[in-house]
Design a protein around this motif. Structure first.
Motif, PDB file in Angstrom:
ATOM      1  N   UNK A 252       1.147  -1.149   0.281  1.00 39.16           N
ATOM      2  CA  UNK A 252      -0.113  -0.260  -0.298  1.00 39.16           C
ATOM      3  C   UNK A 252       0.506   1.191  -0.153  1.00 39.16           C
ATOM      4  N   UNK A 253       2.174   1.339   0.605  1.00 38.25           N
ATOM      5  CA  UNK A 253       3.192   2.658   0.805  1.00 38.25           C
ATOM      6  C   UNK A 253       3.550   2.394  -0.537  1.00 38.25           C
ATOM      7  N   UNK A 254       4.108   1.833  -1.120  1.00 38.83           N
ATOM      8  CA  UNK A 254       4.427   1.600  -2.317  1.00 38.83           C
ATOM      9  C   UNK A 254       3.602   1.703  -3.560  1.00 38.83           C
ATOM     10  N   UNK A 255       2.779   2.095  -3.729  1.00 42.95           N
ATOM     11  CA  UNK A 255       1.213   2.167  -4.186  1.00 42.95           C
ATOM     12  C   UNK A 255       0.910   3.922  -3.951  1.00 42.95           C
ATOM     13  N   UNK A 256       1.693   4.551  -3.642  1.00 49.99           N
ATOM     14  CA  UNK A 256       1.156   6.343  -3.067  1.00 49.99           C
ATOM     15  C   UNK A 256      -0.227   6.379  -2.089  1.00 49.99           C
ATOM     16  N   UNK A 257      -0.530   4.692  -1.731  1.00 50.19           N
ATOM     17  CA  UNK A 257      -2.207   5.586  -0.897  1.00 50.19           C
ATOM     18  C   UNK A 257      -1.068   5.475   0.776  1.00 50.19           C
TER      19      UNK A 257
ATOM     20  N   UNK B  23      -4.631   2.870   5.188  1.00 56.15           N
ATOM     21  CA  UNK B  23      -5.223   2.180   4.753  1.00 56.15           C
ATOM     22  C   UNK B  23      -5.590   0.606   5.353  1.00 56.15           C
ATOM     23  N   UNK B  24      -3.707   1.117   5.353  1.00 57.28           N
ATOM     24  CA  UNK B  24      -3.788  -1.433   5.983  1.00 57.28           C
ATOM     25  C   UNK B  24      -3.819  -1.380   7.350  1.00 57.28           C
ATOM     26  N   UNK B  25      -4.042   0.202   7.868  1.00 61.77           N
ATOM     27  CA  UNK B  25      -4.641  -0.501   9.717  1.00 61.77           C
ATOM     28  C   UNK B  25      -5.705  -1.420  10.152  1.00 61.77           C
ATOM     29  N   UNK B  26      -6.483  -1.980   9.042  1.00 66.93           N
ATOM     30  CA  UNK B  26      -7.793  -2.601   9.577  1.00 66.93           C
ATOM     31  C   UNK B  26      -7.199  -3.386   8.723  1.00 66.93           C
ATOM     32  N   UNK B  27      -6.418  -3.986   8.211  1.00 70.99           N
ATOM     33  CA  UNK B  27      -6.530  -5.361   7.042  1.00 70.99           C
ATOM     34  C   UNK B  27      -5.140  -6.159   8.073  1.00 70.99           C
TER      35      UNK B  27
END
Length: 108
Positions: free
Chosen positions: A32-37, A41-45
């Motif tokens: 997610x970080x590499x995709x510049x998001x 956003x990755x906290x819950x997953x």
């Protein structure tokens, strides 16, 4: 397939999961970080991935204990033993040693 065998297979799968789940969570954050998001956003997953082995162990312990209580089969008992042992193993690896498989590549 008998329910006792399913309890045993679930216990065996629980033996394998703790070694890979922490790396899957860190891979998710990295992707997610590499995709510049936003990494948030990755906290819950990521949280779900990190707590999934404990949930899986709890489910297997309850199901295997009920199966063993009703039928007294050794396969259900082995599934129960594996899941209780893996819960302790995952706690030790995750919270005490902060273990990931990515740490092993520095050793070889």
């Amino acid at each position: 397939m008998c329910g006792d065998t399913r309890s045993l297979i679930h216990g065996i799968i629980n033996l394998i999961v703790p070694f890979f789940i922490y790396d899957l969570a860190s891979l998710l954050v990295g992707a997610i970080t590499a995709a510049n998001y936003n990494p948030w956003l990755a906290f819950w997953p990521m949280t779900i991935l990190l707590w999934l082995p404990f949930l899986s162990d709890a489910v297997c312990v309850v199901v295997a204990a009920v199966r063993f209580q009703r039928r007294g089969r050794t396969r259900a008992l082995l599934g129960l033993i594996f899941s209780v042992g893996v819960a302790a193993l995952y706690y030790m690896l995750r919270f005490q040693l902060h273990f990931t498989l990515s740490q092993l590549k520095d050793m070889f």
